[in-house]
Write a protein that holds these residues in place. Structure first.
Motif, PDB file in Angstrom:
ATOM      1  N   SER A  61       0.826  -1.212   0.000  1.00  0.00           N
ATOM      2  CA  SER A  61       0.000   0.000   0.000  1.00  0.00           C
ATOM      3  C   SER A  61       0.858   1.259   0.000  1.00  0.00           C
ATOM      4  O   SER A  61       0.365   2.352   0.289  1.00  0.00           O
ATOM      5  CB  SER A  61      -0.911   0.003   1.240  1.00  0.00           C
ATOM      6  N   PHE A  62       2.143   1.128  -0.366  1.00  0.00           N
ATOM      7  CA  PHE A  62       3.060   2.264  -0.309  1.00  0.00           C
ATOM      8  C   PHE A  62       2.639   3.370  -1.281  1.00  0.00           C
ATOM      9  O   PHE A  62       2.287   3.097  -2.438  1.00  0.00           O
ATOM     10  CB  PHE A  62       4.495   1.841  -0.666  1.00  0.00           C
ATOM     11  N   THR A  63       2.701   4.600  -0.830  1.00  0.00           N
ATOM     12  CA  THR A  63       2.614   5.776  -1.694  1.00  0.00           C
ATOM     13  C   THR A  63       3.815   6.662  -1.366  1.00  0.00           C
ATOM     14  O   THR A  63       4.434   6.528  -0.301  1.00  0.00           O
ATOM     15  CB  THR A  63       1.311   6.563  -1.464  1.00  0.00           C
ATOM     16  N   GLY A  64       4.157   7.551  -2.259  1.00  0.00           N
ATOM     17  CA  GLY A  64       5.359   8.356  -2.017  1.00  0.00           C
ATOM     18  C   GLY A  64       6.580   7.647  -2.559  1.00  0.00           C
ATOM     19  O   GLY A  64       6.578   7.152  -3.677  1.00  0.00           O
ATOM     20  N   ARG A  65       7.631   7.518  -1.766  1.00  0.00           N
ATOM     21  CA  ARG A  65       8.879   6.936  -2.236  1.00  0.00           C
ATOM     22  C   ARG A  65       9.255   5.689  -1.423  1.00  0.00           C
ATOM     23  O   ARG A  65       8.723   5.457  -0.334  1.00  0.00           O
ATOM     24  CB  ARG A  65      10.026   7.968  -2.121  1.00  0.00           C
ATOM     25  N   LEU A  66      10.178   4.894  -2.017  1.00  0.00           N
ATOM     26  CA  LEU A  66      10.647   3.659  -1.365  1.00  0.00           C
ATOM     27  C   LEU A  66      11.809   4.006  -0.439  1.00  0.00           C
ATOM     28  O   LEU A  66      12.981   4.047  -0.850  1.00  0.00           O
ATOM     29  CB  LEU A  66      11.102   2.639  -2.401  1.00  0.00           C
ATOM     30  N   ASN A  67      11.514   4.222   0.832  1.00  0.00           N
ATOM     31  CA  ASN A  67      12.581   4.491   1.786  1.00  0.00           C
ATOM     32  C   ASN A  67      13.212   3.175   2.245  1.00  0.00           C
ATOM     33  O   ASN A  67      12.833   2.090   1.812  1.00  0.00           O
ATOM     34  CB  ASN A  67      12.060   5.314   2.970  1.00  0.00           C
ATOM     35  N   LYS A  68      14.161   3.272   3.156  1.00  0.00           N
ATOM     36  CA  LYS A  68      14.891   2.087   3.612  1.00  0.00           C
ATOM     37  C   LYS A  68      13.969   1.070   4.266  1.00  0.00           C
ATOM     38  O   LYS A  68      14.098  -0.135   4.039  1.00  0.00           O
ATOM     39  CB  LYS A  68      15.982   2.526   4.590  1.00  0.00           C
ATOM     40  N   PRO A  94       0.960   1.387  -5.664  1.00  0.00           N
ATOM     41  CA  PRO A  94       0.656   2.637  -6.370  1.00  0.00           C
ATOM     42  C   PRO A  94       1.824   3.622  -6.373  1.00  0.00           C
ATOM     43  O   PRO A  94       1.704   4.774  -5.945  1.00  0.00           O
ATOM     44  CB  PRO A  94      -0.550   3.183  -5.592  1.00  0.00           C
ATOM     45  N   ILE A  95       2.986   3.167  -6.855  1.00  0.00           N
ATOM     46  CA  ILE A  95       4.172   4.008  -6.987  1.00  0.00           C
ATOM     47  C   ILE A  95       4.796   3.729  -8.353  1.00  0.00           C
ATOM     48  O   ILE A  95       4.975   2.556  -8.725  1.00  0.00           O
ATOM     49  CB  ILE A  95       5.224   3.706  -5.898  1.00  0.00           C
ATOM     50  N   ASP A  96       5.137   4.764  -9.113  1.00  0.00           N
ATOM     51  CA  ASP A  96       5.974   4.627 -10.302  1.00  0.00           C
ATOM     52  C   ASP A  96       7.404   4.908  -9.875  1.00  0.00           C
ATOM     53  O   ASP A  96       7.719   5.987  -9.343  1.00  0.00           O
ATOM     54  CB  ASP A  96       5.536   5.613 -11.390  1.00  0.00           C
ATOM     55  N   LEU A  97       8.277   3.911 -10.046  1.00  0.00           N
ATOM     56  CA  LEU A  97       9.629   3.991  -9.503  1.00  0.00           C
ATOM     57  C   LEU A  97      10.486   5.038 -10.224  1.00  0.00           C
ATOM     58  O   LEU A  97      10.386   5.226 -11.447  1.00  0.00           O
ATOM     59  CB  LEU A  97      10.311   2.622  -9.593  1.00  0.00           C
ATOM     60  N   THR A  98      11.339   5.663  -9.438  1.00  0.00           N
ATOM     61  CA  THR A  98      12.352   6.560 -10.002  1.00  0.00           C
ATOM     62  C   THR A  98      13.481   5.700 -10.573  1.00  0.00           C
ATOM     63  O   THR A  98      13.580   4.493 -10.272  1.00  0.00           O
ATOM     64  CB  THR A  98      12.916   7.488  -8.912  1.00  0.00           C
ATOM     65  N   SER A 116       9.703 -10.448 -11.552  1.00  0.00           N
ATOM     66  CA  SER A 116       9.322  -9.932 -12.868  1.00  0.00           C
ATOM     67  C   SER A 116       9.807  -8.498 -13.030  1.00  0.00           C
ATOM     68  O   SER A 116      10.243  -7.849 -12.069  1.00  0.00           O
ATOM     69  CB  SER A 116       7.801  -9.963 -13.018  1.00  0.00           C
ATOM     70  N   GLU A 117       9.746  -8.009 -14.263  1.00  0.00           N
ATOM     71  CA  GLU A 117      10.016  -6.594 -14.502  1.00  0.00           C
ATOM     72  C   GLU A 117       8.960  -5.778 -13.758  1.00  0.00           C
ATOM     73  O   GLU A 117       7.788  -6.181 -13.673  1.00  0.00           O
ATOM     74  CB  GLU A 117       9.951  -6.283 -16.000  1.00  0.00           C
ATOM     75  N   PHE A 118       9.370  -4.624 -13.241  1.00  0.00           N
ATOM     76  CA  PHE A 118       8.403  -3.815 -12.507  1.00  0.00           C
ATOM     77  C   PHE A 118       7.548  -3.031 -13.496  1.00  0.00           C
ATOM     78  O   PHE A 118       7.996  -2.040 -14.074  1.00  0.00           O
ATOM     79  CB  PHE A 118       9.095  -2.861 -11.535  1.00  0.00           C
ATOM     80  N   THR A 119       6.352  -3.491 -13.701  1.00  0.00           N
ATOM     81  CA  THR A 119       5.422  -2.836 -14.632  1.00  0.00           C
ATOM     82  C   THR A 119       4.077  -2.562 -13.980  1.00  0.00           C
ATOM     83  O   THR A 119       3.177  -2.048 -14.642  1.00  0.00           O
ATOM     84  CB  THR A 119       5.195  -3.729 -15.868  1.00  0.00           C
ATOM     85  N   ARG A 120       3.913  -2.921 -12.711  1.00  0.00           N
ATOM     86  CA  ARG A 120       2.621  -2.793 -12.049  1.00  0.00           C
ATOM     87  C   ARG A 120       2.690  -1.731 -10.948  1.00  0.00           C
ATOM     88  O   ARG A 120       2.517  -2.013  -9.777  1.00  0.00           O
ATOM     89  CB  ARG A 120       2.173  -4.151 -11.499  1.00  0.00           C
TER      90      ARG A 120
END
Length: 543
Positions: A61-68, A94-98, A116-120
């Motif tokens: 359920s992460f939103t925002g950025r992927l922290n540590k 629901p995050i589009d990766l940087t 898998s490749e991150f496409t979702r």
């Protein structure tokens, strides 16, 4: 490209996000299996078992950025998922990766090649949700109240339909279509009975929908201290403890309160109450079941393969129901969770449509379930425990087995197959015994006092020349049919040997001067009134 009316994921609480994504994946894959994470999901919120292997979806359920901290959570999920040897593992959030986050994610593939490749990410989720707006409307909007209102309208229209208002049919159809547009969990339908009754049906839209939006039932029962009440109470306890179906008559039901999908339900007084099992009949898969009979020393006497017919599970344990291939024989195994103890029950009941030759192996096995012998349940060829039989199961099975052997002999000889009858009439039993007596090569001997035959002109002259007024032996061969339970069965050629017969009155010369070439002749016994019947041996099969 921006998607109109995209979901504002950052405004939603984590539980709602995970529910929305899980419902989406469930709607996309018919084979989906949802994992209850209350005891740990093992790195798989949703899994799809496919012929090529297991596909796992890990929902975050992460939103925002992927922290540590979030990256550590993903690693822990991967480590648990690896224990299930998946073919593919998809991360959905629901995050589009940087670029930096994507580089970190791809770096995990060295340790976990099934990633898998991150496409979702968010873009993919917004696109898929746009194709299924009912999910968003339900969880983010207020479609649940709309659904309840539509259901109220249906109930009003059902009353109109019951009163014969034909126009209401179209209105109900429109309401059903609107319901199916906005409810993400269930599909609604309407059925008009021939008697004018109206029923609204509700079916899960995908596997696990009943878990996302469960049906909650509260009921009050009264079980009086009578044999019937105590039996009903025991059946109810079995249903709660082991998940087996039960039906309680209205005398034991005080009230029922139902909180059903989309507002269907309410409070009801009285009426019968049926609890069905949530466990559907299942295939045994790779497990081979069999029941084994052994002597007092544990030496095997007979083995009967079984198939898994149904499986139930309740609060205290579960119940397996196994049958032989004919379904005449059943073995019920009830297992309790806390001590792994088991209670076993044998059953035997008639089933229509089974050939006697198919049932014979089962009956031969049951002959060994007698007092003093032992039995055990075999799983993949291994019997973990043998149980001593305190008494013989079905002492009458010996006589029943002889009956089956008789039916099988008749069918093997005549090549006329028919199912085991539920019962034989006295006349059927007599005809069956007579046919088997002849098939076994025995003769039937009886006496006679008068018969009639038809002779040609040459036959009359031959009889007059050879025997004159004396008696003669006769050999007659004819088709022999018998009838068992309405089946007319050709058994073979029957040869009748008449020991002594003479013509009571041969046609005179004047009678033979007529244009007819056939003349009836009455026969009576000579010195011996015996007639012996036997079957002409039939050609045997090559197998």
């Amino acid at each position: 490209m921006a998607i109109p009316n995209a979901v504002r994921w950052g405004d939603l609480d984590p539980a709602k996000i995970e529910n929305m994504i899980s419902v989406l994946i469930s709607r996309m894959h018919a084979e989906v299996q949802r994992i209850d994470g209350s005891g740990g999901d093992g790195g798989r919120d949703v899994q799809v078992p496919l012929p090529c292997g297991l596909v796992i979806y890990e929902v975050k359920s992460f939103t925002g950025r992927l922290n540590k901290s979030r990256r550590q959570q993903i690693k822990r999920s991967l480590k648990k998922a690896a224990e299930h040897n998946p073919k593919h593992w998809h991360l959905v959030m629901p995050i589009d990766l940087t670029p930096g986050e994507l580089e970190w994610y791809n770096g995990l593939k060295g340790s976990y090649p099934f990633i898998s490749e991150f496409t979702r990410g968010r873009t993919w989720l917004d696109s898929e949700m746009a194709r299924r707006p009912d999910i968003v409307r339900y969880y983010v909007g207020d479609s649940n109240s709309e659904i309840v209102n539509y259901l109220r309208e249906i109930k009003e229209e059902e009353a109109a339909l019951s009163n014969g208002v034909v126009d209401a049919v179209d209105r109900v159809k429109r309401i059903i279509l609107q319901l199916n547009d906005i409810d993400p969990h269930y599909v609604f339908g309407i059925h008009l009975g021939a008697d004018g009754s109206v029923k609204t049906s509700v079916h899960p839209r995908y596997p696990g929908a009943e878990l996302d939006r469960p049906i909650v039932i509260k009921a009050k029962f009264t079980f009086p201290k009578t044999p019937e009440g105590e039996a009903a109470a025991a059946d109810f306890r079995d249903s709660m403890d082991y998940g087996v179906p039960v039906e309680l008559s209205e005398e034991f039901v005080q009230s029922v309160e139902v909180d059903a999908p989309a507002g269907l339900g309410g409070t009801f007084s009285g009426g019968a109450f049926t609890i069905g099992s949530v466990q559907q009949p299942v295939e045994s898969g790779d497990v081979r079941y069999a029941v084994v009979a052994a002597d007092v020393h544990g030496r095997p006497l007979a083995t009967l393969p079984l198939k898994l017919a149904s499986r139930f599970r309740g609060g205290k344990g579960g119940q397996l129901e196994l049958t032989d291939i004919t379904e005449f024989f059943t073995l019920q195994a009830r297992i309790t969770i806390h001590d792994r103890g088991g209670a076993f029950t044998f059953g035997f009941a008639h089933k229509d449509g089974v050939l006697p030759s198919a049932l014979l192996p089962t009956v031969r096995f049951l002959l060994h379930l007698k007092a003093g012998n032992q039995w055990g349940l075999s799983l993949n060829g291994v019997v973990s425990e043998l149980h001593i039989l305190p008494e013989t199961f079905m002492p009458e099975i010996v006589e029943y087995g002889r009956y089956l052997k008789t039916l099988t002999k008749l069918q093997d000889y005549t090549n006329f197959q028919f199912p085991v009858p539920r019962e034989l009439s006295g006349a059927d039993t007599k005809r069956l015994r007579m046919a088997i007596h002849l098939i076994d090569g025995n003769n039937l001997t009886s006496s006679w006092d008068r018969a009639s035959i038809t002779l040609t002109r040459e036959g009359v002259e031959s009889w007059r020349t050879i025997t004159r007024a004396d008696a003669r032996q006769m050999l007659i061969q004819e088709d022999f049919y018998t009838e068992i339970c309405g089946n007319r069965i050709y058994v073979g050629q029957l040869r009748r040997h008449i020991a002594s017969a003479r013509a009571e009155d041969l046609p005179t010369v004047e009678m033979m001067g007529t244009v007819s070439d056939e003349f009836p002749v009455s026969l009576i016994p000579g010195d011996d009134d015996t007639v012996t019947a036997s079957l002409v041996p039939r050609e045997q099969d090559e197998i």
